[in-house]
Design a protein around this motif. Structure first.
Motif, mmCIF file in Angstrom:
data_model
loop_
_atom_site.group_PDB
_atom_site.id
_atom_site.type_symbol
_atom_site.label_atom_id
_atom_site.label_comp_id
_atom_site.label_asym_id
_atom_site.label_seq_id
_atom_site.Cartn_x
_atom_site.Cartn_y
_atom_site.Cartn_z
ATOM 1 N N UNK A 56 8.771 10.035 10.088
ATOM 2 C CA UNK A 56 8.793 8.778 9.353
ATOM 3 C C UNK A 56 7.395 8.186 9.241
ATOM 4 N N UNK A 57 7.181 7.240 8.318
ATOM 5 C CA UNK A 57 5.861 6.612 8.192
ATOM 6 C C UNK A 57 5.335 6.100 9.530
ATOM 7 N N UNK A 101 -1.143 4.748 6.702
ATOM 8 C CA UNK A 101 0.165 5.197 7.174
ATOM 9 C C UNK A 101 0.643 6.326 6.269
ATOM 10 N N UNK A 102 1.352 7.284 6.849
ATOM 11 C CA UNK A 102 1.892 8.377 6.033
ATOM 12 C C UNK A 102 3.167 8.912 6.661
ATOM 13 N N UNK A 273 0.161 -5.076 9.272
ATOM 14 C CA UNK A 273 -1.094 -5.171 8.508
ATOM 15 C C UNK A 273 -1.585 -3.808 8.010
ATOM 16 N N UNK A 274 -0.965 -2.714 8.458
ATOM 17 C CA UNK A 274 -1.228 -1.394 7.888
ATOM 18 C C UNK A 274 -0.074 -1.094 6.940
ATOM 19 N N UNK A 275 -0.382 -0.929 5.670
ATOM 20 C CA UNK A 275 0.659 -0.804 4.653
ATOM 21 C C UNK A 275 1.443 0.495 4.796
ATOM 22 N N UNK A 276 2.712 0.432 4.446
ATOM 23 C CA UNK A 276 3.559 1.622 4.396
ATOM 24 C C UNK A 276 3.370 2.343 3.061
ATOM 25 N N UNK A 277 3.718 3.633 2.998
ATOM 26 C CA UNK A 277 3.671 4.322 1.700
ATOM 27 C C UNK A 277 4.590 3.619 0.703
#
Length: 304
Positions: A56-57, A101-102, A273-277
């Motif tokens: 998962x991300x 994020x990945x 604060x770290x964006x998701x895909x």
């Protein structure tokens, strides 16, 4: 001649998915800039179990993730909006830098049947000056990666430079990374251009100075030595190394030269604060809740 022989540690991530973890190792954290190495598969799963393998991300900072497949395929999605299927012989090189994020998903059940899925994943630590670089992603096709053949020897340069080979894969420090296949009886040496050099035996066995080494072992060689290795049977190797970068701390999926930066990354992920895909944002891996120091557990996630 050998600094150390690292024995891969076996871990089961899901039913049917076993991983050999080579780096980091308590007595040898890095080889050149390479700070993490996993060998996953071969995987043979029935369709109902395939979704158990999806990663998962999740976030990264301070490193590049490098994915290379022997077989099967994996779909990568990241917070830059990239969606990329990686297939055998290609390279996915994602630079996390200041934060990305990945996810990695196994969306074609047919590639998991019959033990087709097999992959090597490494993390390459970034030099201090590049640890906060803008995130980036590149996929490189097999035709972009030079191949050399000789009697009983086939090798592909994944990244960096070695044996006079170079390619256009974007790296941040001097390194080399090679996929090598040897016929039984073939002899092979090490590239001389780099200070730190390691060989991971993915298949087969090697004789070095009269001693035989087998699958799941990484041989890390003393600087300046020039050994000749003999393939005792058909053998597949991953060669890697380069110039050392200095001490790095590793906690979960974060790598940094500074402990405080890892603490900041932990807070950034927890607070969103770290964006998701953008095309894979319905679920994610939460920050592990534990009280360990940045350089300690929890262990890095395999296939992350």
């Amino acid at each position: 001649m050998l600094d150390i022989v690292i024995e891969a540690r076996k871990a089961s991530l899901a039913p049917g998915m076993d991983v050999r973890r080579i780096l980091p190792f308590r007595l040898r954290r890095m080889v050149g800039p390479f700070i993490f190495m996993d060998h996953a598969g071969p995987v043979d799963l029935q369709p109902p179990l395939v979704q158990n393998l999806d990663v998962l991300p999740h976030p990264h900072i301070g490193l590049s993730t490098v994915s290379y497949l022997f077989g099967g395929q994996v779909t990568h999605r990241d917070s830059l909006g990239v969606e990329q299927i990686i297939r055998p012989g290609e390279v996915n090189w994602m630079t996390a830098g200041s934060g990305i994020a990945h996810s990695e998903r196994f969306e074609d059940p047919a590639t998991l049947a019959g033990g087709q899925l097999e992959m090597i994943q490494t993390w390459v630590a970034l030099p201090e000056k590049d640890e906060e670089a803008a995130p980036a992603f590149d996929n490189y096709k097999p035709e972009q990666l030079p191949i050399f053949t000789d009697t009983g020897v086939w090798m592909r340069l994944i990244a960096g430079d070695a044996f006079g080979l170079r390619n256009g894969v974007k790296t941040h420090s001097p390194l080399f990374y090679l996929h090598v296949v040897l016929d039984q009886g073939a002899r092979f040496g090490l590239p001389k251009e780099h200070a730190e050099r390691g060989i991971y035996i993915a298949k087969g066995s090697l004789e070095v100075s009269g001693r035989t080494y087998t699958v799941g072992q990484m041989l890390v060689f003393t600087k300046g030595v020039d050994p000749i290795m003999l393939a005792k049977e058909p053998t597949t190797l991953m060669l890697l190394g380069g110039e050392p970068l200095g001490e790095r701390f590793i906690w979960w999926n974060f790598v940094s030269s500074r402990k405080d930066r890892i603490e900041q990354a932990k807070a950034d992920w927890k607070e969103g604060r770290i964006l998701l895909p953008p095309t894979d944002n319905a679920e994610f891996i939460p920050l592990p809740e534990d009280k360990s120091k940045p350089a300690g557990s929890p262990a890095p996630e395999a296939l992350s």
